[in-house]
Scaffold this motif. Structure first.
Motif, PDB file in Angstrom:
ATOM      1  N   UNK A  11       0.792  -1.221   0.000  1.00 24.23           N
ATOM      2  CA  UNK A  11       0.000   0.000   0.000  1.00 24.23           C
ATOM      3  C   UNK A  11       0.820   1.264   0.000  1.00 24.23           C
ATOM      4  N   UNK A  12       2.129   1.154  -0.062  1.00 22.80           N
ATOM      5  CA  UNK A  12       2.979   2.340  -0.109  1.00 22.80           C
ATOM      6  C   UNK A  12       2.754   3.042  -1.449  1.00 22.80           C
ATOM      7  N   UNK A  13       2.472   4.336  -1.386  1.00 21.23           N
ATOM      8  CA  UNK A  13       2.154   5.056  -2.622  1.00 21.23           C
ATOM      9  C   UNK A  13       3.402   5.480  -3.382  1.00 21.23           C
ATOM     10  N   UNK A  14       4.511   5.498  -2.725  1.00 20.38           N
ATOM     11  CA  UNK A  14       5.758   5.859  -3.397  1.00 20.38           C
ATOM     12  C   UNK A  14       6.794   4.784  -3.100  1.00 20.38           C
ATOM     13  N   UNK A  15       6.554   3.604  -3.654  1.00 17.09           N
ATOM     14  CA  UNK A  15       7.413   2.461  -3.372  1.00 17.09           C
ATOM     15  C   UNK A  15       8.846   2.737  -3.809  1.00 17.09           C
ATOM     16  N   UNK A  16       9.745   2.471  -2.943  1.00 14.37           N
ATOM     17  CA  UNK A  16      11.158   2.703  -3.189  1.00 14.37           C
ATOM     18  C   UNK A  16      11.713   1.699  -4.194  1.00 14.37           C
ATOM     19  N   UNK A  17      12.579   2.194  -5.067  1.00 12.00           N
ATOM     20  CA  UNK A  17      13.270   1.302  -6.006  1.00 12.00           C
ATOM     21  C   UNK A  17      14.177   0.344  -5.249  1.00 12.00           C
ATOM     22  N   UNK A  18      14.495   0.684  -4.001  1.00 18.31           N
ATOM     23  CA  UNK A  18      15.337  -0.188  -3.184  1.00 18.31           C
ATOM     24  C   UNK A  18      14.671  -1.529  -2.898  1.00 18.31           C
ATOM     25  N   UNK A  19      13.358  -1.587  -3.057  1.00 20.50           N
ATOM     26  CA  UNK A  19      12.620  -2.819  -2.779  1.00 20.50           C
ATOM     27  C   UNK A  19      12.742  -3.836  -3.909  1.00 20.50           C
ATOM     28  N   UNK A  20      13.152  -3.404  -5.071  1.00 16.78           N
ATOM     29  CA  UNK A  20      13.251  -4.304  -6.228  1.00 16.78           C
ATOM     30  C   UNK A  20      14.082  -5.559  -5.936  1.00 16.78           C
ATOM     31  N   UNK A  21      15.230  -5.453  -5.242  1.00 17.97           N
ATOM     32  CA  UNK A  21      15.978  -6.695  -4.950  1.00 17.97           C
ATOM     33  C   UNK A  21      15.186  -7.705  -4.125  1.00 17.97           C
ATOM     34  N   UNK A  22      14.389  -7.229  -3.170  1.00 22.71           N
ATOM     35  CA  UNK A  22      13.571  -8.172  -2.392  1.00 22.71           C
ATOM     36  C   UNK A  22      12.540  -8.851  -3.274  1.00 22.71           C
ATOM     37  N   UNK A  23      11.949  -8.103  -4.198  1.00 26.10           N
ATOM     38  CA  UNK A  23      10.998  -8.702  -5.127  1.00 26.10           C
ATOM     39  C   UNK A  23      11.694  -9.728  -6.021  1.00 26.10           C
ATOM     40  N   UNK A  24      12.943  -9.476  -6.381  1.00 23.04           N
ATOM     41  CA  UNK A  24      13.686 -10.443  -7.192  1.00 23.04           C
ATOM     42  C   UNK A  24      13.897 -11.740  -6.420  1.00 23.04           C
ATOM     43  N   UNK A  25      14.242 -11.630  -5.147  1.00 24.41           N
ATOM     44  CA  UNK A  25      14.425 -12.826  -4.330  1.00 24.41           C
ATOM     45  C   UNK A  25      13.085 -13.549  -4.163  1.00 24.41           C
ATOM     46  N   UNK A  26      12.016 -12.800  -3.920  1.00 22.37           N
ATOM     47  CA  UNK A  26      10.688 -13.416  -3.796  1.00 22.37           C
ATOM     48  C   UNK A  26      10.323 -14.169  -5.071  1.00 22.37           C
ATOM     49  N   UNK A  27      10.593 -13.547  -6.219  1.00 22.18           N
ATOM     50  CA  UNK A  27      10.305 -14.197  -7.501  1.00 22.18           C
ATOM     51  C   UNK A  27      11.145 -15.460  -7.675  1.00 22.18           C
ATOM     52  N   UNK A  28      12.406 -15.409  -7.259  1.00 18.95           N
ATOM     53  CA  UNK A  28      13.286 -16.577  -7.376  1.00 18.95           C
ATOM     54  C   UNK A  28      12.798 -17.721  -6.496  1.00 18.95           C
ATOM     55  N   UNK A  29      12.337 -17.400  -5.288  1.00 21.92           N
ATOM     56  CA  UNK A  29      11.810 -18.430  -4.393  1.00 21.92           C
ATOM     57  C   UNK A  29      10.572 -19.070  -5.011  1.00 21.92           C
ATOM     58  N   UNK A  30       9.676 -18.245  -5.510  1.00 24.05           N
ATOM     59  CA  UNK A  30       8.445 -18.767  -6.107  1.00 24.05           C
ATOM     60  C   UNK A  30       8.739 -19.576  -7.370  1.00 24.05           C
ATOM     61  N   UNK A  31       9.698 -19.122  -8.162  1.00 24.16           N
ATOM     62  CA  UNK A  31      10.083 -19.847  -9.379  1.00 24.16           C
ATOM     63  C   UNK A  31      10.637 -21.231  -9.015  1.00 24.16           C
TER      64      UNK A  31
END
Length: 185
Positions: free
Chosen positions: A147-167
């Motif tokens: 729900x963060x309206x100005x999501x930080x680009x710093x979060x992208x690495x965590x999303x990459x790890x999340x995607x790798x786990x799910x993959x």
């Protein structure tokens, strides 16, 4: 590669440049000796998706270094409760390689409301987290709020790890497709 993740709403809004298979040759095989400058060995890692005000799926997916996957469906998932499956230790090694490459251990732990990464937010959105357990250390917990309206680009690495786990876990069939909000932007 990400078509299955997109189908369950895991990568909506995120352009992920992660290519697990292309880096497989660069991996050290499990059990090989590491240099003294390398990070401690990752023993297990999990990703969790929190519910929202609505029908966002709530679940946790954990993978250990032996390739044991444990899925726990809490709410709005096709499968409720705990399911287990086995993947190759090499798939886990790819996740560890990514965690090392993005310097997971150095990332901020909180990407939620009132943090530097989320000064303005809306309510009723889902969130998520990653928990990493390294050899001989206490678990490291990372959390974010979608729900963060100005999501930080710093979060992208965590999303990459999340995607790798799910993959690697390949548990898409156990998760219900979200109807209103994605789990990972």
């Amino acid at each position: 590669m990400h078509s299955k993740l997109l189908k369950v709403g895991l990568l909506t809004g995120l352009t992920c440049a992660l290519t697990l298979g292309a880096n497989a040759q660069e991996l050290k095989q499990p059990g090989t000796k590491k240099s003294s400058q390398s990070e401690p060995e990752l023993r297990k890692i999990s990703v969790s998706a929190d519910g929202c005000y609505g029908s966002c799926p709530s679940y946790r997916v954990e993978i250990d270094s032996q390739g044991q996957v444990v899925f726990t469906g809490h709410a709005y998932t096709e499968v409720k409760g705990t399911q287990r499956k086995q993947i190759s230790p090499q798939a886990f090694a790819q996740i560890q390689q990514l965690a090392t490459k993005i310097r997971l251990r150095k990332l901020d732990r909180n990407y939620g409301p009132n943090s530097a990464h989320c000064p303005i937010w809306r309510t009723d959105a889902s969130g998520g987290g990653i928990k990493a357990q390294y050899a001989g250390e206490e678990p490291i917990n990372y959390s974010w709020y979608n729900g963060c309206t100005s999501m930080s680009a710093d979060l992208k690495p965590l999303y990459q790890v999340a995607a790798a786990i799910m993959q690697a876990a390949d548990v898409q069939d156990w998760i219900r497709k979200p109807t209103s909000q994605s789990v990972f932007p």
